[in-house]
Scaffold this active site. Structure first.
Site, PDB file in Angstrom:
ATOM      1  N   ALA A  63     -81.215  30.191  58.157  1.00 30.90           N
ATOM      2  CA  ALA A  63     -79.853  30.067  58.675  1.00 30.90           C
ATOM      3  C   ALA A  63     -79.114  31.363  58.348  1.00 30.90           C
ATOM      4  CB  ALA A  63     -79.165  28.881  58.007  1.00 30.90           C
ATOM      5  N   GLY A 102     -84.380  27.854  57.154  1.00 26.56           N
ATOM      6  CA  GLY A 102     -84.244  27.228  58.463  1.00 26.56           C
ATOM      7  C   GLY A 102     -85.255  27.756  59.464  1.00 26.56           C
ATOM      8  N   GLU A 105     -88.251  25.682  58.776  1.00 28.84           N
ATOM      9  CA  GLU A 105     -87.890  24.309  59.196  1.00 28.84           C
ATOM     10  C   GLU A 105     -87.932  24.201  60.717  1.00 28.84           C
ATOM     11  OE1 GLU A 105     -84.240  24.473  56.742  1.00 28.84           O
ATOM     12  OE2 GLU A 105     -84.763  22.429  56.186  1.00 28.84           O
TER      13      GLU A 105
HETATM   14  N1  T1G Z   1     -78.593  35.409  56.779  1.00 26.60           N
HETATM   15  C1  T1G Z   1     -77.822  36.504  56.968  1.00 26.60           C
HETATM   16  N2  T1G Z   1     -78.207  37.777  56.684  1.00 26.60           N
HETATM   17  C2  T1G Z   1     -79.444  37.929  56.173  1.00 26.60           C
HETATM   18  C3  T1G Z   1     -80.303  36.836  55.934  1.00 26.60           C
HETATM   19  C4  T1G Z   1     -79.836  35.538  56.275  1.00 26.60           C
HETATM   20  N3  T1G Z   1     -80.592  34.455  56.123  1.00 26.60           N
HETATM   21  N4  T1G Z   1     -81.460  37.334  55.408  1.00 26.60           N
HETATM   22  C5  T1G Z   1     -81.321  38.657  55.326  1.00 26.60           C
HETATM   23  N5  T1G Z   1     -80.124  39.031  55.780  1.00 26.60           N
HETATM   24  C6  T1G Z   1     -79.612  40.405  55.879  1.00 26.60           C
HETATM   25  C7  T1G Z   1     -79.480  41.051  54.524  1.00 26.60           C
HETATM   26  O1  T1G Z   1     -78.216  40.737  53.952  1.00 26.60           O
HETATM   27  C8  T1G Z   1     -79.591  42.522  54.897  1.00 26.60           C
HETATM   28  O2  T1G Z   1     -78.336  42.891  55.451  1.00 26.60           O
HETATM   29  C9  T1G Z   1     -80.603  42.518  56.043  1.00 26.60           C
HETATM   30  O3  T1G Z   1     -80.583  41.180  56.565  1.00 26.60           O
HETATM   31  C10 T1G Z   1     -82.005  42.872  55.596  1.00 26.60           C
HETATM   32  O4  T1G Z   1     -82.315  41.976  54.524  1.00 26.60           O
HETATM   33  C11 T1G Z   1     -80.524  25.245  56.790  1.00 26.60           C
HETATM   34  C12 T1G Z   1     -79.541  26.450  54.615  1.00 26.60           C
HETATM   35  C13 T1G Z   1     -85.972  37.940  55.153  1.00 26.60           C
HETATM   36  C14 T1G Z   1     -87.375  38.452  53.133  1.00 26.60           C
HETATM   37  O5  T1G Z   1     -82.981  32.673  51.960  1.00 26.60           O
HETATM   38  O6  T1G Z   1     -85.239  36.716  51.774  1.00 26.60           O
HETATM   39  O7  T1G Z   1     -81.929  28.628  55.986  1.00 26.60           O
HETATM   40  O8  T1G Z   1     -77.800  44.708  53.790  1.00 26.60           O
HETATM   41  O9  T1G Z   1     -82.538  43.796  52.792  1.00 26.60           O
HETATM   42  O10 T1G Z   1     -85.993  43.256  51.987  1.00 26.60           O
HETATM   43  O11 T1G Z   1     -82.273  24.993  55.276  1.00 26.60           O
HETATM   44  O12 T1G Z   1     -83.782  39.203  53.699  1.00 26.60           O
HETATM   45  O13 T1G Z   1     -78.877  45.266  55.988  1.00 26.60           O
HETATM   46  O14 T1G Z   1     -76.504  44.445  55.942  1.00 26.60           O
HETATM   47  O15 T1G Z   1     -83.313  41.430  52.335  1.00 26.60           O
HETATM   48  O16 T1G Z   1     -86.952  43.196  54.379  1.00 26.60           O
HETATM   49  C15 T1G Z   1     -82.744  30.770  53.877  1.00 26.60           C
HETATM   50  C16 T1G Z   1     -83.081  35.358  52.914  1.00 26.60           C
HETATM   51  C17 T1G Z   1     -81.309  30.841  54.306  1.00 26.60           C
HETATM   52  C18 T1G Z   1     -84.043  34.259  53.359  1.00 26.60           C
HETATM   53  C19 T1G Z   1     -86.229  40.281  54.377  1.00 26.60           C
HETATM   54  N6  T1G Z   1     -83.382  32.048  54.076  1.00 26.60           N
HETATM   55  N7  T1G Z   1     -83.556  36.659  53.299  1.00 26.60           N
HETATM   56  O17 T1G Z   1     -86.191  41.093  53.233  1.00 26.60           O
HETATM   57  O18 T1G Z   1     -84.553  42.876  54.001  1.00 26.60           O
HETATM   58  S1  T1G Z   1     -80.475  29.310  54.020  1.00 26.60           S
HETATM   59  C20 T1G Z   1     -83.416  32.928  53.063  1.00 26.60           C
HETATM   60  C21 T1G Z   1     -84.593  37.254  52.625  1.00 26.60           C
HETATM   61  C22 T1G Z   1     -81.202  28.244  55.104  1.00 26.60           C
HETATM   62  C23 T1G Z   1     -81.529  25.960  55.930  1.00 26.60           C
HETATM   63  C24 T1G Z   1     -80.941  26.812  54.873  1.00 26.60           C
HETATM   64  C25 T1G Z   1     -84.890  38.674  53.033  1.00 26.60           C
HETATM   65  C26 T1G Z   1     -86.137  38.809  53.945  1.00 26.60           C
HETATM   66  P1  T1G Z   1     -77.836  44.436  55.283  1.00 26.60           P
HETATM   67  P2  T1G Z   1     -83.157  42.537  53.287  1.00 26.60           P
HETATM   68  P3  T1G Z   1     -85.992  42.681  53.355  1.00 26.60           P
END
Ligand code: T1G
Length: 681
Positions: A63, A102, A105
């Site tokens: 998400a 998500g 999911e």
């Molecule tokens: N939402 C918004 N921005 C995100 C994002 C996300 N989920 N994931 C990454 N970004 C942005 C991050 O801030 C950065 O921005 C850029 O993308 C590159 O990220 C309903 C409620 C995917 C492994 O927890 O683990 O789904 O600094 O530097 O090192 O059940 O990003 O460039 O402006 O980390 O290559 C669950 C979170 C969400 C995954 C990539 N998902 N992301 O790593 O790049 S909650 C997560 C990561 C959810 C549902 C629930 C990593 C990555 P900027 P990065 P990276």
């Protein structure tokens, strides 16, 4: 907004491609594109099956975290997932990169999942203080069973594709470079097989057995009680999986929603979401133009093969970068290299790496007994004794050896790198790279910018941090930079408090109840009272304990006595020393602070020091101080770090509390308290 989705139909297979950089987060525009794309394929009779695939670096990474805290806008993720799961046509998720949260999911409501070998899938919501809120807590147990589902969701670690295939999280592996074609072929094979469509939600085979094992959840809670202490999300995940086992699917989903709603409004989740972005923000240096060049780092020199030098060396070996390791004597060199080998062999014994990998990394070390061996290094890191004269001597000699353009770094924890740079002919090449012990484990790297450090040296150091798996925080020069400077204040406040009558165990108990793994005195006993000097000459509790041969757990106890299993008990000797030093300072009005008072007395001054670090320009942003304390000192992440926590407490209360303690708050802190602004929101 550029078009983010394309739909094509290839021989009856509808291929929906989403491409929304940087990580295909499931924000509103992506959800709309999904809903529209699937609706079009559903209505098109020429489409017999659907392949869902992403462009760019990864399948949906979850998400959109930036949307949390805002009112939901249709189509919500649940609406989109329900429509896909209701598809009468087979849907195949084609996964590359990281299908997380998500995103995974979403793949679970598809009928099949195919991934490239380099892909990872997982449900890391727990790191955001959340649980998978789009059916993951109900569907994952139906795929891998409740026990493995609990492990995956409470640990939040991504699962590599091959392991995911083994566990049943995905159904097939594609060729690394042929995901799209292989997914289309898989869709054809599904159509050819003509099997009735199976939905994960309808599967019982993995959860039915758990209905006869009610102890499963109690055992899991007990086994993880220590790890989950202070966090809310892990327990909520356990409750949700219990619902998956005991309730019909739709009721389980309702229970998941209820638990998610409780978490998403919690301070803990706000803190962990703050930290998620803070950790990424810290790598950005506003006054460095994006065009600033970075210098190639292909070979590194490390001076000093002691604890720090050895740990620093391992970071580069792990990244496949060769290291010339310099010591003064062969014995010291052999000892240092021996420690590195033993560390790797311990990891190999635990199955974390192969013997071949151990040898490959050890082969990257070029031992040397003279600085001349560093002539070809792109970067040299000095990690010797914390003494200015010693470091200046080394840098003066290094200056005559290192090649033009080499970066000369010091690992000093406290010392003024401008004074070190001043003895060289190239102060613009000198930078601080402050690692935290154990350097091969701790992820914080303070990059210390000298008055004359060149922009490309800063840019190279910040970039290098990521290469070696560290989180960089940029600091200007001051005593202790950021983490050590603000956390030393906590130590001093703790020393003062036990002289005022609070016992070490009362102080430690309050700080561990706040969320730290251990309190300041437990930490000192663990590390060793002789290791961390406070640098003062006047008599102190610690000085007297060391004089009595009480060095902590390793020798005769310290602030605590220890039995042969190292279990601590209050020490009458330490109490006597404390009373003597208190008398020496003329302190005779003992206080008995409660836990909240102890927290205020130890942590409000840390916030105050953080405000000074900001107003002096030592740190770029308040969230960098949070990152430094969380990664450098294990400040509990569910508080968000000192500055986020201060905003949670309320800055006016912090200001009033400091004044009650006789501490004049920093100007910036007063200004923010008075103007109703804060540090991190
Ligand atoms: N939402 C918004 N921005 C995100 C994002 C996300 N989920 N994931 C990454 N970004 C942005 C991050 O801030 C950065 O921005 C850029 O993308 C590159 O990220 C309903 C409620 C995917 C492994 O927890 O683990 O789904 O600094 O530097 O090192 O059940 O990003 O460039 O402006 O980390 O290559 C669950 C979170 C969400 C995954 C990539 N998902 N992301 O790593 O790049 S909650 C997560 C990561 C959810 C549902 C629930 C990593 C990555 P900027 P990065 P990276």
């Amino acid at each position: 907004m550029a078009a983010i989705s394309t739909s094509t139909i290839e021989d009856g297979i509808g291929v929906l491609t989403l491409d929304s950089p940087p990580v295909n987060a499931l924000g509103l525009h992506v959800r709309r594109a999904l809903a529209d794309g699937f609706a079009a394929f559903a209505a098109d009779d020429t489409v017999k099956a659907v392949v869902l695939i992403c462009g760019g670096r990864t399948f949906f990474a979850g998400a959109d975290i930036t949307e949390f805290g805002k009112p939901p806008v249709e189509p919500t993720l649940l609406t989109v997932l329900d429509s896909i799961e209701a598809s009468a046509k087979p849907v195949i998720a084609a996964i590359h990169g990281t299908a997380l949260g998500g995103g995974f999911e979403l793949s679970l409501v598809c009928h099949y999942r195919i991934a490239v070998p380099s892909a990872k899938v997982g449900l890391p919501e727990v790191h955001l203080g959340l649980l998978p809120g789009a059916g993951g807590t109900q569907r994952l147990p139906r795929v891998v069973g409740p026990q493995i589902a609990l492990e995956i969701m409470t640990k939040g670690t991504p699962v590599p594709a091959r392991k995911a295939l083994e566990l049943g999280m995905i159904d097939a592996l594609a060729g690394e470079d042929s995901l799209r074609a292989d997914a289309i072929a898989y869709a054809h094979s599904v159509l050819a097989a003509g099997e009735p469509l199976r939905r994960v939600r309808d599967r019982e085979d993995k959860i039915a057995p758990a209905r006869a094992q009610p102890e499963l959840f109690a055992d899991f809670r007990k086994a993880n009680a220590r790890a989950f202490r202070g966090f809310k999300a892990p327990e909520a995940i356990v409750k949700a999986v219990e619902a998956a086992v005991t309730l019909p699917f739709d009721q389980g989903v309702a229970r998941e929603r209820e638990l998610f709603r409780e978490l998403v409004v919690s301070t803990e989740s706000a803190a962990q979401r703050h930290y998620f972005f803070a950790e990424r923000e810290s790598a950005k240096v506003p006054d460095l133009p994006k065009s600033t060049a970075t210098l190639p780092i292909t070979t590194v020199g490390v001076i000093g093969a002691g604890t720090m030098g050895g740990g620093i060396t391992m970071n580069f070996l792990n990244a496949g970068i060769s290291v010339t390791l310099v010591e003064m004597t062969q014995a010291a060199l052999d000892r240092g290299i021996g420690v590195i080998r033993r560390n790797y062999e311990t990891s190999a014994a635990k199955g974390r790496m192969t013997s071949a990998q151990v040898e490959a990394r050890m082969a990257l070390i070029a031992p040397a007994l003279t600085l001349d061996a560093l002539a070809g290094a792109d970067l040299v890191i000095e990690a010797v004794f914390e003494d200015m004269a010693v470091k200046q001597d080394i840098f003066a000699r290094l200056d005559t050896v290192a090649k033009p353009g080499a970066i000369l770094a010091t690992n000093t924890s406290y010392l003024d790198i401008d004074a070190i740079a001043a003895v060289t002919s190239r102060p613009e090449a000198v930078v601080g790279l402050h690692f935290f012990s154990p350097a091969n484990v701790m992820r914080l790297l303070e990059v210390v910018r000298g008055a004359r450090t060149a922009p490309e040296v800063i840019a190279t150091a910040m970039n290098l941090a990521k290469v070696i798996g560290k989180v960089p925080v940029l600091a200007r020069v001051c005593h202790g930079f950021i983490a050590n400077r603000v956390m030393t204040v906590r130590g001093r406040a703790a020393d003062a408090l036990i002289l005022r009558g609070a016992s070490p165990q009362a102080v430690d108990a309050a700080i561990t109840a706040y969320g730290f793994a251990m309190g300041p005195f437990q930490m000192l006993d663990l590390v060793g009272l002789d290791v961390i000097g406070r640098g003062s000459t006047e008599r102190s509790v610690r000085g007297d304990l060391v004089a009595l041969g009480r060095l902590g757990q390793k020798q005769n106890g310290g602030y605590y006595d220890y039995d042969d299993q190292r279990r601590p008990t209050p020490s009458p000797v330490a109490a006597q020393v404390i009373a003597e030093i208190a008398a020496l300072h003329g302190i005779n009005a003992p206080i008995s602070p409660d836990a909240d008072d102890v927290v205020a007395r130890l942590l409000y001054p840390v916030v105050n020091e953080g405000a000074k670090v900001l107003e002096e320009g030592i740190a770029i942003r308040a969230s960098d101080i949070d990152v430094a304390c969380i990664l450098g000192y294990n400040w509990p992440v569910f508080t968000g770090g000192p500055m986020f926590w201060a905003d949670t407490v309320g800055l006016p209360q912090i200001v009033a509390g400091l004044r009650e303690q006789g501490i004049e708050p920093a100007r910036l802190l007063i200004e923010k308290a008075q103007s109703g602004t804060n540090f991190t929101r």
